[in-house]
Write a protein that holds these residues in place. Sequence first.
Motif, PDB file in Angstrom:
ATOM      1  N   GLU A 107      76.648  38.322  79.398  1.00  0.00           N
ATOM      2  CA  GLU A 107      76.602  37.271  78.382  1.00  0.00           C
ATOM      3  C   GLU A 107      75.404  37.460  77.466  1.00  0.00           C
ATOM      4  O   GLU A 107      74.384  38.021  77.855  1.00  0.00           O
ATOM      5  CB  GLU A 107      76.513  35.897  79.041  1.00  0.00           C
ATOM      6  N   THR A 108      75.533  36.961  76.253  1.00  0.00           N
ATOM      7  CA  THR A 108      74.454  37.014  75.263  1.00  0.00           C
ATOM      8  C   THR A 108      73.623  35.740  75.359  1.00  0.00           C
ATOM      9  O   THR A 108      74.175  34.642  75.473  1.00  0.00           O
ATOM     10  CB  THR A 108      75.048  37.158  73.847  1.00  0.00           C
ATOM     11  N   ALA A 109      72.309  35.905  75.297  1.00  0.00           N
ATOM     12  CA  ALA A 109      71.405  34.753  75.330  1.00  0.00           C
ATOM     13  C   ALA A 109      71.645  33.844  74.123  1.00  0.00           C
ATOM     14  O   ALA A 109      71.963  34.330  73.032  1.00  0.00           O
ATOM     15  CB  ALA A 109      69.954  35.236  75.325  1.00  0.00           C
ATOM     16  N   PRO A 110      71.484  32.537  74.291  1.00  0.00           N
ATOM     17  CA  PRO A 110      71.671  31.609  73.173  1.00  0.00           C
ATOM     18  C   PRO A 110      70.799  31.938  71.956  1.00  0.00           C
ATOM     19  O   PRO A 110      71.209  31.722  70.823  1.00  0.00           O
ATOM     20  CB  PRO A 110      71.281  30.249  73.761  1.00  0.00           C
ATOM     21  N   THR A 111      69.632  32.498  72.197  1.00  0.00           N
ATOM     22  CA  THR A 111      68.743  32.869  71.099  1.00  0.00           C
ATOM     23  C   THR A 111      69.384  33.876  70.157  1.00  0.00           C
ATOM     24  O   THR A 111      69.101  33.898  68.974  1.00  0.00           O
ATOM     25  CB  THR A 111      67.445  33.476  71.683  1.00  0.00           C
ATOM     26  N   VAL A 112      70.252  34.710  70.683  1.00  0.00           N
ATOM     27  CA  VAL A 112      70.979  35.698  69.878  1.00  0.00           C
ATOM     28  C   VAL A 112      72.335  35.152  69.454  1.00  0.00           C
ATOM     29  O   VAL A 112      72.782  35.400  68.341  1.00  0.00           O
ATOM     30  CB  VAL A 112      71.152  37.020  70.655  1.00  0.00           C
ATOM     31  N   ALA A 113      72.957  34.389  70.326  1.00  0.00           N
ATOM     32  CA  ALA A 113      74.290  33.860  70.025  1.00  0.00           C
ATOM     33  C   ALA A 113      74.263  32.915  68.830  1.00  0.00           C
ATOM     34  O   ALA A 113      75.172  32.928  68.007  1.00  0.00           O
ATOM     35  CB  ALA A 113      74.868  33.156  71.247  1.00  0.00           C
ATOM     36  N   ARG A 114      73.227  32.092  68.701  1.00  0.00           N
ATOM     37  CA  ARG A 114      73.187  31.131  67.597  1.00  0.00           C
ATOM     38  C   ARG A 114      73.189  31.805  66.231  1.00  0.00           C
ATOM     39  O   ARG A 114      73.962  31.410  65.367  1.00  0.00           O
ATOM     40  CB  ARG A 114      71.991  30.201  67.758  1.00  0.00           C
ATOM     41  N   PRO A 115      72.340  32.807  65.982  1.00  0.00           N
ATOM     42  CA  PRO A 115      72.418  33.462  64.669  1.00  0.00           C
ATOM     43  C   PRO A 115      73.761  34.132  64.417  1.00  0.00           C
ATOM     44  O   PRO A 115      74.239  34.161  63.290  1.00  0.00           O
ATOM     45  CB  PRO A 115      71.290  34.499  64.706  1.00  0.00           C
ATOM     46  N   THR A 116      74.408  34.649  65.455  1.00  0.00           N
ATOM     47  CA  THR A 116      75.691  35.300  65.220  1.00  0.00           C
ATOM     48  C   THR A 116      76.771  34.282  64.866  1.00  0.00           C
ATOM     49  O   THR A 116      77.686  34.587  64.115  1.00  0.00           O
ATOM     50  CB  THR A 116      76.133  36.168  66.420  1.00  0.00           C
ATOM     51  N   VAL A 117      76.654  33.059  65.371  1.00  0.00           N
ATOM     52  CA  VAL A 117      77.569  31.994  64.972  1.00  0.00           C
ATOM     53  C   VAL A 117      77.409  31.713  63.480  1.00  0.00           C
ATOM     54  O   VAL A 117      78.358  31.384  62.781  1.00  0.00           O
ATOM     55  CB  VAL A 117      77.334  30.717  65.813  1.00  0.00           C
ATOM     56  N   CYS A 118      76.194  31.881  62.981  1.00  0.00           N
ATOM     57  CA  CYS A 118      75.916  31.704  61.543  1.00  0.00           C
ATOM     58  C   CYS A 118      76.249  32.956  60.750  1.00  0.00           C
ATOM     59  O   CYS A 118      75.925  33.074  59.586  1.00  0.00           O
ATOM     60  CB  CYS A 118      74.456  31.327  61.331  1.00  0.00           C
ATOM     61  N   ARG A 119      76.864  33.924  61.392  1.00  0.00           N
ATOM     62  CA  ARG A 119      77.358  35.163  60.798  1.00  0.00           C
ATOM     63  C   ARG A 119      76.260  36.188  60.511  1.00  0.00           C
ATOM     64  O   ARG A 119      76.424  37.065  59.688  1.00  0.00           O
ATOM     65  CB  ARG A 119      78.193  34.933  59.555  1.00  0.00           C
ATOM     66  N   ALA A 120      75.132  36.108  61.225  1.00  0.00           N
ATOM     67  CA  ALA A 120      74.148  37.189  61.155  1.00  0.00           C
ATOM     68  C   ALA A 120      74.664  38.330  62.028  1.00  0.00           C
ATOM     69  O   ALA A 120      75.529  38.138  62.886  1.00  0.00           O
ATOM     70  CB  ALA A 120      72.788  36.699  61.655  1.00  0.00           C
ATOM     71  N   ILE A 121      74.142  39.532  61.815  1.00  0.00           N
ATOM     72  CA  ILE A 121      74.641  40.716  62.526  1.00  0.00           C
ATOM     73  C   ILE A 121      73.517  41.352  63.350  1.00  0.00           C
ATOM     74  O   ILE A 121      72.600  41.947  62.798  1.00  0.00           O
ATOM     75  CB  ILE A 121      75.186  41.768  61.529  1.00  0.00           C
TER      76      ILE A 121
END
Length: 137
Positions: A107-121
């Motif tokens: 699983e991906t840590a929330p610290t990384v998951a949150r920016p990806t939800v905002c469409r960061a790469i």
Amino acid sequence: MTTTASFLEIAALRGAFLGGAISATQLADRVLARIARSDDPAIWISLLSESAVRARARELDAEAAADPSTVARLPLFGIPFAVKDNIDVAGMPTTAGCPAFAYTPAETAPTVARPTVCRAIPSTLVSFLADRARGRQ
């Protein structure tokens, strides 16, 4: 858009996305080319595959084409970012700078998951910043 270091500033990238001056795919290509030109292998612990980064960028471009408000609604749209190597990214080794402690999280840590939800790469795992903070060159 220029290829100097300033082209990676978030405000400049955001303006370029909003103005249609660059696509997520174009930016991904530029970032991947810059990584390839890097002559310091100590910067990158792991890299997402170029195909994975490009595929994600194409998905974002398709999303923006389907809904033009996407870029305006998501302030991190298309922004590439690096992740410190002691933060979990699913499928990539978490090493904390020590290969003996490496493991690959599911699983991906929330610290990384949150920016990806905002469409960061996310594109890389790095130890460079921590090493510089400890005074290593």
